[in-house]
Enzyme design. Structure first.
Site, PDB file in Angstrom:
ATOM      1  N   ARG A  54       0.856  -1.150   0.013  1.00 11.92           N
ATOM      2  CA  ARG A  54       0.060   0.099  -0.049  1.00 11.92           C
ATOM      3  C   ARG A  54       0.867   1.201   0.008  1.00 11.92           C
ATOM      4  O   ARG A  54       1.988   1.295   0.654  1.00 11.92           O
ATOM      5  CB  ARG A  54      -1.000  -0.072   1.143  1.00 11.92           C
ATOM      6  CG  ARG A  54      -0.347  -0.297   2.474  1.00 11.92           C
ATOM      7  CD  ARG A  54      -1.304  -0.277   3.586  1.00 11.92           C
ATOM      8  NE  ARG A  54      -0.997  -0.997   4.626  1.00 11.92           N
ATOM      9  CZ  ARG A  54      -1.699  -1.544   5.509  1.00 11.92           C
ATOM     10  NH1 ARG A  54      -3.119  -1.405   5.430  1.00 11.92           N
ATOM     11  NH2 ARG A  54      -1.287  -2.059   6.617  1.00 11.92           N
ATOM     12  N   GLU A  65      -3.106   5.937   4.196  1.00 11.50           N
ATOM     13  CA  GLU A  65      -2.673   4.993   3.344  1.00 11.50           C
ATOM     14  C   GLU A  65      -3.716   4.702   2.143  1.00 11.50           C
ATOM     15  O   GLU A  65      -5.095   4.885   2.416  1.00 11.50           O
ATOM     16  CB  GLU A  65      -2.554   3.618   3.861  1.00 11.50           C
ATOM     17  CG  GLU A  65      -1.372   3.596   5.059  1.00 11.50           C
ATOM     18  CD  GLU A  65      -1.625   2.298   5.912  1.00 11.50           C
ATOM     19  OE1 GLU A  65      -0.416   1.877   6.226  1.00 11.50           O
ATOM     20  OE2 GLU A  65      -2.778   1.813   6.157  1.00 11.50           O
ATOM     21  N   LYS A  78      -8.928   1.360  -1.125  1.00 14.34           N
ATOM     22  CA  LYS A  78      -9.629   1.808   0.115  1.00 14.34           C
ATOM     23  C   LYS A  78      -8.685   2.814   0.525  1.00 14.34           C
ATOM     24  O   LYS A  78      -7.404   2.772   0.401  1.00 14.34           O
ATOM     25  CB  LYS A  78      -9.430   0.823   1.258  1.00 14.34           C
ATOM     26  CG  LYS A  78      -9.939   1.020   2.758  1.00 14.34           C
ATOM     27  CD  LYS A  78     -10.148   0.063   3.588  1.00 14.34           C
ATOM     28  CE  LYS A  78      -9.029  -0.695   4.176  1.00 14.34           C
ATOM     29  NZ  LYS A  78      -9.204  -1.640   5.331  1.00 14.34           N
ATOM     30  N   THR A  93      -8.922   5.285  16.004  1.00 14.13           N
ATOM     31  CA  THR A  93      -7.513   5.112  15.572  1.00 14.13           C
ATOM     32  C   THR A  93      -7.633   4.757  14.043  1.00 14.13           C
ATOM     33  O   THR A  93      -6.704   5.342  13.351  1.00 14.13           O
ATOM     34  CB  THR A  93      -7.137   3.747  16.228  1.00 14.13           C
ATOM     35  OG1 THR A  93      -7.016   4.160  17.842  1.00 14.13           O
ATOM     36  CG2 THR A  93      -5.689   3.489  15.768  1.00 14.13           C
ATOM     37  N   ALA A 148     -11.477  -0.867  19.335  1.00 12.83           N
ATOM     38  CA  ALA A 148     -12.518  -0.917  18.309  1.00 12.83           C
ATOM     39  C   ALA A 148     -12.806  -2.070  17.489  1.00 12.83           C
ATOM     40  O   ALA A 148     -13.797  -2.724  17.259  1.00 12.83           O
ATOM     41  CB  ALA A 148     -12.361   0.259  17.216  1.00 12.83           C
ATOM     42  N   ASP A 236       1.155  -3.076  12.108  1.00  9.87           N
ATOM     43  CA  ASP A 236       1.019  -2.816  10.903  1.00  9.87           C
ATOM     44  C   ASP A 236       1.503  -1.637  10.078  1.00  9.87           C
ATOM     45  O   ASP A 236       0.943  -1.284   9.260  1.00  9.87           O
ATOM     46  CB  ASP A 236      -0.537  -2.899  10.750  1.00  9.87           C
ATOM     47  CG  ASP A 236      -1.406  -1.975  11.481  1.00  9.87           C
ATOM     48  OD1 ASP A 236      -0.535  -1.240  12.250  1.00  9.87           O
ATOM     49  OD2 ASP A 236      -2.409  -1.607  11.129  1.00  9.87           O
ATOM     50  N   LYS A 240       6.222  -0.155  14.372  1.00 12.82           N
ATOM     51  CA  LYS A 240       4.909  -0.463  15.214  1.00 12.82           C
ATOM     52  C   LYS A 240       4.610  -1.865  15.168  1.00 12.82           C
ATOM     53  O   LYS A 240       4.053  -2.553  14.213  1.00 12.82           O
ATOM     54  CB  LYS A 240       3.643   0.196  14.623  1.00 12.82           C
ATOM     55  CG  LYS A 240       2.485   0.010  15.315  1.00 12.82           C
ATOM     56  CD  LYS A 240       1.401   1.031  14.760  1.00 12.82           C
ATOM     57  CE  LYS A 240      -0.077   0.909  15.228  1.00 12.82           C
ATOM     58  NZ  LYS A 240      -0.853  -0.043  14.381  1.00 12.82           N
ATOM     59  N   VAL A 302      -1.400  -7.776   8.170  1.00 11.16           N
ATOM     60  CA  VAL A 302      -1.118  -6.203   8.197  1.00 11.16           C
ATOM     61  C   VAL A 302      -2.343  -5.790   7.607  1.00 11.16           C
ATOM     62  O   VAL A 302      -2.594  -4.406   7.568  1.00 11.16           O
ATOM     63  CB  VAL A 302      -0.093  -5.734   7.466  1.00 11.16           C
ATOM     64  CG1 VAL A 302       1.177  -6.122   8.266  1.00 11.16           C
ATOM     65  CG2 VAL A 302       0.084  -6.410   6.178  1.00 11.16           C
TER      66      VAL A 302
HETATM   67  P1  NAD Z   1      -7.970   1.103  19.390  1.00 11.83           P
HETATM   68  O1  NAD Z   1      -7.207   2.511  19.559  1.00 11.83           O
HETATM   69  O2  NAD Z   1      -9.650   1.365  19.063  1.00 11.83           O
HETATM   70  O3  NAD Z   1      -7.688   0.000  20.463  1.00 11.83           O
HETATM   71  C1  NAD Z   1      -6.394  -0.410  20.788  1.00 11.83           C
HETATM   72  C2  NAD Z   1      -6.420  -0.835  22.267  1.00 11.83           C
HETATM   73  O4  NAD Z   1      -4.991  -1.385  22.536  1.00 11.83           O
HETATM   74  C3  NAD Z   1      -6.746   0.245  23.352  1.00 11.83           C
HETATM   75  O5  NAD Z   1      -7.991  -0.135  24.028  1.00 11.83           O
HETATM   76  C4  NAD Z   1      -5.514   0.412  23.905  1.00 11.83           C
HETATM   77  O6  NAD Z   1      -5.765   0.719  25.520  1.00 11.83           O
HETATM   78  C5  NAD Z   1      -4.986  -0.995  23.748  1.00 11.83           C
HETATM   79  N1  NAD Z   1      -3.276  -1.336  24.202  1.00 11.83           N
HETATM   80  C6  NAD Z   1      -2.289  -0.253  23.795  1.00 11.83           C
HETATM   81  N2  NAD Z   1      -1.199  -0.677  24.343  1.00 11.83           N
HETATM   82  C7  NAD Z   1      -1.497  -1.987  25.064  1.00 11.83           C
HETATM   83  C8  NAD Z   1      -0.657  -2.888  25.797  1.00 11.83           C
HETATM   84  N3  NAD Z   1       0.557  -2.671  25.830  1.00 11.83           N
HETATM   85  N4  NAD Z   1      -1.322  -4.041  26.394  1.00 11.83           N
HETATM   86  C9  NAD Z   1      -2.731  -4.073  26.010  1.00 11.83           C
HETATM   87  N5  NAD Z   1      -3.483  -3.079  25.522  1.00 11.83           N
HETATM   88  C10 NAD Z   1      -2.972  -2.225  25.138  1.00 11.83           C
HETATM   89  O7  NAD Z   1      -7.360   0.496  17.730  1.00 11.83           O
HETATM   90  P2  NAD Z   1      -8.139  -0.703  16.909  1.00 11.83           P
HETATM   91  O8  NAD Z   1      -9.225  -0.020  15.955  1.00 11.83           O
HETATM   92  O9  NAD Z   1      -8.927  -1.779  17.709  1.00 11.83           O
HETATM   93  O10 NAD Z   1      -6.886  -1.274  16.270  1.00 11.83           O
HETATM   94  C11 NAD Z   1      -5.937  -2.088  17.291  1.00 11.83           C
HETATM   95  C12 NAD Z   1      -4.690  -2.214  16.303  1.00 11.83           C
HETATM   96  O11 NAD Z   1      -5.261  -3.046  15.018  1.00 11.83           O
HETATM   97  C13 NAD Z   1      -4.404  -0.953  15.618  1.00 11.83           C
HETATM   98  O12 NAD Z   1      -2.742  -0.953  15.777  1.00 11.83           O
HETATM   99  C14 NAD Z   1      -4.523  -0.798  14.031  1.00 11.83           C
HETATM  100  O13 NAD Z   1      -3.516  -0.128  13.196  1.00 11.83           O
HETATM  101  C15 NAD Z   1      -4.700  -2.310  13.724  1.00 11.83           C
HETATM  102  N6  NAD Z   1      -5.400  -2.846  12.764  1.00 11.83           N
HETATM  103  C16 NAD Z   1      -5.070  -3.710  11.991  1.00 11.83           C
HETATM  104  C17 NAD Z   1      -5.553  -4.193  10.839  1.00 11.83           C
HETATM  105  C18 NAD Z   1      -4.859  -5.233  10.169  1.00 11.83           C
HETATM  106  O14 NAD Z   1      -5.771  -5.727   8.819  1.00 11.83           O
HETATM  107  N7  NAD Z   1      -3.973  -5.874  10.219  1.00 11.83           N
HETATM  108  C19 NAD Z   1      -6.833  -3.562  10.645  1.00 11.83           C
HETATM  109  C20 NAD Z   1      -7.397  -2.871  11.392  1.00 11.83           C
HETATM  110  C21 NAD Z   1      -6.670  -2.415  12.433  1.00 11.83           C
END
Ligand code: NAD
Length: 349
Positions: A54, A65, A78, A93, A148, A236, A240, A302
């Site tokens: 991406r 992205e 997207k 986020t 989320a 991802d 990070k 990712v």
């Molecule tokens: P979000 O911010 O809603 O939730 C993340 C949660 O992680 C928060 O509640 C936070 O308190 C918690 N957290 C942070 N550090 C922590 C730790 N050390 N131990 C335990 N909990 C911890 O984010 P989200 O929308 O749920 O997304 C989560 C992650 O997934 C993000 O990094 C996002 O970029 C990634 N993501 C990846 C994909 C994929 O396809 N791989 C798709 C969507 C989101």
């Protein structure tokens, strides 16, 4: 009946509100299963797609992205962001929207919100990978990070991979309480935990889904016993990650598109030639998945453009005949295609 030119120029637009209505109309579990089926179908025809890592625009706060792909007939992309500090200000986020277009004319055929749809497709992909790679009869999942994505991840694992218990942990106890409350009445046994160590007790599947823009260590090497399946979602982006490198050296690693995952995934911590298996090859039988009960399998997720494409085409099919979209006046449609100026001139009030 063929569409008239002016009808062709109206693009179905699915708002957040309409997406929510569509999910409730279909049912979340059925929609997750349907999207997972589309993803599996598209992964099985992987070589056919245009593929590129991406296009990412990084800033101190996060990343924006673009994720394009095409199967030759339909093109999709997207727009998505990732801003871990957003939640502090009451913002998501991850937010997203996406588009499908007809390759033959270049005309868009769908424009839709994708914040909810990304949560669904990410969860469907995780659960598809777990169904194939996790130990047989896995019933317990640890869910580290209760943000989320967490309810969607849990419910997809229930609907697609047969999980019966989720063990939640988040550094913010309020997030865990929110997730547990949302999962009440879903049929999942939910256990709120106060440490990551407690969450992974008895879990055959460990999902990490945290958001922090750093090389975090959500799981350390000594926490991971033989035979588990790790579903690493939160790492991802360059810089990070969530897993201690030692875990990666003990695991068999499965990825979506290696060219993108080596930049963004957990494996950015490894040498460029460290062996990984492309998950689509496991689905087609070209590569092996889990072959040993003691093996540690890691799905280094990712998020790849083809998963979005699969979800977009699911939505395109399922809004047909429903009231869950607005026809959007997105494309100029002059009576004479070469008289764009005349169309503008005639519109003068
Ligand atoms: P979000 O911010 O809603 O939730 C993340 C949660 O992680 C928060 O509640 C936070 O308190 C918690 N957290 C942070 N550090 C922590 C730790 N050390 N131990 C335990 N909990 C911890 O984010 P989200 O929308 O749920 O997304 C989560 C992650 O997934 C993000 O990094 C996002 O970029 C990634 N993501 C990846 C994909 C994929 O396809 N791989 C798709 C969507 C989101």
């Amino acid at each position: 009946m063929p569409l008239t030119p002016s009808e062709k120029a109206l693009v179905p637009f699915v708002s957040v509100d309409h997406m929510m209505q569509l999910v409730h109309h279909i049912g979340l579990a059925d929609m997750l299963r349907g999207i997972a089926d589309n993803i599996e179908e598209d992964f099985r025809r992987w070589p056919l797609f245009d593929k590129t890592p991406r296009v990412a625009s990084h800033s101190e706060q996060g990343v924006i992205e673009l994720m394009p792909t095409s199967d030759g007939d339909v093109y999709g992309f997207k727009y998505v962001n990732g801003h871990p500090s957003n939640t502090r200000d009451g913002l998501q986020t991850v937010t997203a929207f996406g588009l499908l277009a007809d390759v033959a004319t270049g005309y868009p055929v769908l424009l839709t919100e994708m914040t909810l749809l990304t949560a669904l497709r990410t969860a469907a992909t995780s659960a598809l990978a777990a169904r194939v790679l996790a130990p047989k009869n896995s019933k317990v999942m640890a869910m580290i990070g209760s943000g989320a994505q967490s309810e969607f991840q849990s419910l997809a694992m229930q609907a697609i991979a047969g999980i019966e218990e989720v063990r939640l942990y988040d550094i913010d106890p309020a997030a865990t309480t929110k997730c547990a409350a949302n999962l009440k009445g879903t049929g999942l046994r939910v256990v709120e935990c106060t440490t990551a160590e407690e969450a992974i007790l008895s879990a055959q599947i460990i999902t990490t889904c945290t958001a922090d823009k750093q090389y975090a260590t959500i799981l350390t090497d000594n926490m991971i016993g033989a035979g588990v399946h790790i579903n690493a979602i939160g790492g991802d982006c360059p810089g990070k990650t969530e897993l201690a490198p030692a875990i990666l050296h003990r695991a068999d690693i499965f990825v979506e598109f290696p060219e993108q995952t080596r930049i963004e995934g957990e494996i950015q911590q490894l040498d460029d030639d460290h062996p990984v298996t492309e998950f689509w090859e496991v689905l087609t039988g070209a590569a092996t998945g889990r072959i040993d009960p003691a093996q540690i399998t890691l799905f280094d997720s990712v998020g790849f453009a083809i998963e979005d494409f699969s979800a977009l085409r699911y939505v395109r099919t399922h809004i047909e005949g429903t009231p869950f979209y607005h026809p959007l006046d997105l494309l100029a449609d002059p009576d004479d295609p070469r008289d764009l100026y005349g169309m503008l001139a005639r519109a003068k009030p």
